[in-house]
Design an enzyme around this catalytic site. Structure first.
Site, short mmCIF file in Angstrom:
data_model
loop_
_atom_site.label_atom_id
_atom_site.label_comp_id
_atom_site.label_asym_id
_atom_site.label_seq_id
_atom_site.Cartn_x
_atom_site.Cartn_y
_atom_site.Cartn_z
N HIS A 53 -8.20 5.01 -5.17
CA HIS A 53 -6.93 4.29 -5.11
C HIS A 53 -6.10 4.43 -6.37
O HIS A 53 -5.13 3.71 -6.56
CB HIS A 53 -7.16 2.80 -4.79
CG HIS A 53 -7.09 2.51 -3.34
ND1 HIS A 53 -6.08 1.80 -2.75
CD2 HIS A 53 -7.92 2.87 -2.33
CE1 HIS A 53 -6.27 1.72 -1.45
NE2 HIS A 53 -7.39 2.35 -1.17
N ASP A 114 -5.27 -7.42 -5.38
CA ASP A 114 -4.69 -7.81 -4.08
C ASP A 114 -5.47 -7.21 -2.91
O ASP A 114 -5.53 -7.78 -1.84
CB ASP A 114 -3.23 -7.34 -4.01
CG ASP A 114 -2.32 -8.19 -4.87
OD1 ASP A 114 -2.69 -9.34 -5.15
OD2 ASP A 114 -1.26 -7.70 -5.27
N GLU A 225 2.43 -14.69 -7.90
CA GLU A 225 2.73 -13.27 -7.98
C GLU A 225 4.13 -13.02 -7.44
O GLU A 225 4.52 -13.57 -6.41
CB GLU A 225 1.70 -12.45 -7.19
CG GLU A 225 1.82 -10.97 -7.41
CD GLU A 225 0.62 -10.22 -6.85
OE1 GLU A 225 0.02 -9.42 -7.60
OE2 GLU A 225 0.27 -10.43 -5.68
#
Length: 270
Positions: A53, A114, A225
């Site tokens: 990722h 997240d 956030e």
């Protein structure tokens, strides 16, 4: 090889000459020792890859060796639920699995990313940032101990008291100071319920002022956030929507396709 030459960013594509599928930490150690031994005749690079990722090829190795950390055998997690709770896990373990196991003890890590289908070693090599970072710091601030394979192939245990330079170099070091093969991560109590709130803004200054105010308040939310998004048709009329699209006054503020919107996401545990 093609799979190891791409990542989530889909920007960089560097073909390695080999991919190692280790079963044990000693497989990684002996491979790096061998590459070090060959360094007088070749300049092979090495990169550890978890879920791939990264955004700009950090888990790729041009004409080098990519180590597929997902192949590593994962010893069972050890969870200490005493006065100072922690979980001891393989660097190849996924955060989602840690969550499921620690919840059985009424515990969970204090800081998250997240997206939880990522490896421990991968996020600790970066930072591990989400909406709890303003309160607990990123994930790299919540680690007690690491097991690391160094650039010489040595398997070293390190912490803020033992081999501290290596410990702080590896945390957030983008894999340049060693490969994380095990981590001891701080835990805290997992609350039973949450209240999840999302607020949309059309003005950046109002959005940023509200966010700064909430983060600096003593008694505020547990998760805060902010992010920016471009409104596309149907984007706001889905399960994550923060308002009733049938309300003509509210919906009219966000009806422009392509308009930049700002969102605050907040959570209170109880």
């Amino acid at each position: 090889l093609k799979h190891a030459a791409k990542d989530f960013g889909n920007i960089c594509h560097y073909l390695p000459i080999a991919v190692l599928h280790p079963k044990s930490v000693s497989d990684i150690s002996s491979t790096i020792k061998h590459i070090l031994y060959m360094s007088s005749v070749t300049k092979l690079t090495v990169a550890a890859r978890g879920r791939g990722h990264s955004l700009q090829g950090q888990a790729q190795a041009y004409q080098g060796v990519v180590i597929n950390m997902e192949s590593l055998d994962r010893p069972s997690m050890y969870i200490e639920n005493g006065e100072v709770p922690y979980v001891d896990v393989s660097g190849s373990e996924l955060w989602i699995n840690i969550l499921h196991e620690t919840l059985k003890y009424g515990l969970s890590p204090k800081s998250w990313t997240d997206y939880l289908h990522l490896t421990v070693g991968g996020t600790l090599s970066n930072a591990g940032i989400s909406g709890q970072a303003f309160r607990h710091g990123p994930q790299i601030d919540n680690v007690y101990q690491l097991e690391v394979v160094t650039g010489r192939g040595e398997v070293v245990t390190c912490s803020d008291k033992e081999n501290a330079d290596l410990f702080y170099g590896v945390l957030g070091g983008l894999g340049q100071f060693g490969i994380i093969t095990r981590a001891r991560i701080s835990l805290g109590p997992a609350e039973k319920m949450v209240k999840w709130i999302r607020v949309l803004y059309s003005e950046f200054s109002t959005f940023s002022n509200d966010q700064e105010h909430l983060i600096s308040s003593n008694n505020s939310f547990d998760y805060i956030e902010g992010f920016v998004m471009i409104n596309r048709t149907g984007l706001l009329n889905n399960w994550r929507s923060s308002f009733n699209p049938k309300d003509p006054i509210q919906a009219s503020q966000f009806s422009s396709d392509g308009k930049i919107l700002y969102c605050l996401e907040m959570v209170k545990y109880f």
